[in-house]
Design a protein around this motif. Structure first.
Motif, mmCIF file in Angstrom:
data_model
loop_
_atom_site.group_PDB
_atom_site.id
_atom_site.type_symbol
_atom_site.label_atom_id
_atom_site.label_comp_id
_atom_site.label_asym_id
_atom_site.label_seq_id
_atom_site.Cartn_x
_atom_site.Cartn_y
_atom_site.Cartn_z
ATOM 1 N N ALA A 259 0.926 -1.027 0.046
ATOM 2 C CA ALA A 259 0.162 0.033 0.026
ATOM 3 C C ALA A 259 0.806 1.117 -0.111
ATOM 4 O O ALA A 259 0.551 2.188 -0.634
ATOM 5 C CB ALA A 259 -0.861 -0.100 1.255
ATOM 6 N N PHE A 260 2.094 1.225 0.862
ATOM 7 C CA PHE A 260 2.887 2.411 0.755
ATOM 8 C C PHE A 260 3.629 2.367 -0.814
ATOM 9 O O PHE A 260 3.646 3.535 -0.919
ATOM 10 C CB PHE A 260 3.788 2.191 2.041
ATOM 11 C CG PHE A 260 3.407 2.654 3.204
ATOM 12 C CD1 PHE A 260 3.355 3.982 3.621
ATOM 13 C CD2 PHE A 260 3.093 1.743 4.148
ATOM 14 C CE1 PHE A 260 2.795 4.529 4.846
ATOM 15 C CE2 PHE A 260 2.510 1.934 5.420
ATOM 16 C CZ PHE A 260 2.527 3.548 5.672
ATOM 17 N N ASP B 55 2.438 1.512 -3.500
ATOM 18 C CA ASP B 55 1.489 2.041 -4.284
ATOM 19 C C ASP B 55 1.160 3.746 -4.143
ATOM 20 O O ASP B 55 1.236 4.324 -5.229
ATOM 21 C CB ASP B 55 0.146 1.482 -4.159
ATOM 22 C CG ASP B 55 0.079 -0.111 -4.549
ATOM 23 O OD1 ASP B 55 0.991 -0.364 -5.190
ATOM 24 O OD2 ASP B 55 -1.008 -0.539 -4.180
ATOM 25 N N GLU B 56 1.109 4.209 -3.174
ATOM 26 C CA GLU B 56 1.059 5.615 -2.793
ATOM 27 C C GLU B 56 2.153 6.329 -3.298
ATOM 28 O O GLU B 56 2.077 7.525 -3.744
ATOM 29 C CB GLU B 56 0.650 5.901 -1.147
ATOM 30 C CG GLU B 56 -0.563 5.458 -0.911
ATOM 31 C CD GLU B 56 -1.610 6.160 -1.533
ATOM 32 O OE1 GLU B 56 -1.272 7.510 -1.851
ATOM 33 O OE2 GLU B 56 -2.682 5.548 -1.614
ATOM 34 N N GLY C 289 1.831 6.775 -6.874
ATOM 35 C CA GLY C 289 0.778 7.719 -7.065
ATOM 36 C C GLY C 289 1.462 9.212 -7.105
ATOM 37 O O GLY C 289 1.071 10.181 -7.545
ATOM 38 N N ILE C 290 2.160 9.304 -5.903
ATOM 39 C CA ILE C 290 2.803 10.512 -5.751
ATOM 40 C C ILE C 290 3.894 10.984 -6.724
ATOM 41 O O ILE C 290 3.639 12.238 -7.460
ATOM 42 C CB ILE C 290 3.750 10.553 -4.293
ATOM 43 C CG1 ILE C 290 2.794 10.503 -3.257
ATOM 44 C CG2 ILE C 290 4.664 12.005 -4.357
ATOM 45 C CD1 ILE C 290 3.440 10.085 -1.882
ATOM 46 N N VAL D 245 4.793 9.598 2.521
ATOM 47 C CA VAL D 245 3.748 9.025 2.169
ATOM 48 C C VAL D 245 2.721 9.546 3.162
ATOM 49 O O VAL D 245 1.895 10.486 2.661
ATOM 50 C CB VAL D 245 3.413 7.540 1.989
ATOM 51 C CG1 VAL D 245 1.671 7.407 1.782
ATOM 52 C CG2 VAL D 245 4.105 7.008 0.765
ATOM 53 N N TRP E 35 2.257 13.460 2.625
ATOM 54 C CA TRP E 35 1.692 13.823 1.587
ATOM 55 C C TRP E 35 0.265 13.585 1.572
ATOM 56 O O TRP E 35 -0.742 14.401 1.199
ATOM 57 C CB TRP E 35 2.317 13.006 0.343
ATOM 58 C CG TRP E 35 1.392 12.927 -1.074
ATOM 59 C CD1 TRP E 35 0.457 12.259 -1.257
ATOM 60 C CD2 TRP E 35 1.803 13.802 -2.105
ATOM 61 N NE1 TRP E 35 0.061 12.906 -2.480
ATOM 62 C CE2 TRP E 35 0.702 13.571 -3.155
ATOM 63 C CE3 TRP E 35 2.833 14.798 -2.256
ATOM 64 C CZ2 TRP E 35 0.823 14.414 -4.464
ATOM 65 C CZ3 TRP E 35 2.832 15.473 -3.541
ATOM 66 C CH2 TRP E 35 1.869 15.200 -4.279
ATOM 67 N N LEU E 36 -0.364 12.659 2.219
ATOM 68 C CA LEU E 36 -1.806 12.179 2.492
ATOM 69 C C LEU E 36 -2.330 13.238 3.306
ATOM 70 O O LEU E 36 -3.423 13.668 3.265
ATOM 71 C CB LEU E 36 -1.805 10.948 3.016
ATOM 72 C CG LEU E 36 -1.529 9.685 1.587
ATOM 73 C CD1 LEU E 36 -1.819 8.342 2.358
ATOM 74 C CD2 LEU E 36 -2.603 9.840 0.694
ATOM 75 N N LYS F 96 -2.925 16.542 1.558
ATOM 76 C CA LYS F 96 -3.808 16.257 0.528
ATOM 77 C C LYS F 96 -5.215 16.297 1.148
ATOM 78 O O LYS F 96 -6.248 16.922 0.606
ATOM 79 C CB LYS F 96 -3.603 14.762 -0.211
ATOM 80 C CG LYS F 96 -4.559 14.625 -1.337
ATOM 81 C CD LYS F 96 -4.320 13.258 -1.836
ATOM 82 C CE LYS F 96 -5.278 12.770 -3.104
ATOM 83 N NZ LYS F 96 -4.877 11.761 -3.572
#
Length: 76
Positions: free
Chosen positions: A21-22, A24-25, A28-29, A62, A65-66, A69
């Protein structure tokens, strides 16, 4: 489950361990910033200093960033 990933930083191969999951993020970043994942990882590595490890620095990036966001969306 944690997976091991490899990349090249400044001409040297290195590995780091992250939950998918990290990772994947991170992808995305990198996409959102219009850069390669390897370039993003290099940037995070350069900014982390000598304390801590790369895996932790990637997770913290991450998270930050989240959080930013979510703040932009008025969710925090």
């Amino acid at each position: 489950m944690i997976r091991k990933y490899s990349t090249t930083l400044h001409g040297h191969r290195t590995s780091f361990s992250l939950e998918p999951a990290f990772h994947d993020e991170l992808r995305g970043i990198a996409d959102a910033r219009g850069m390669a994942v390897a370039a993003l990882i290099r940037e995070i590595d350069d900014a982390r200093g000598v304390d801590g490890n790369l895996s932790s620095a990637l997770r913290l990036h991450v998270l930050q960033w989240l959080k930013e966001k979510a703040g932009d969306a008025g969710l925090s």
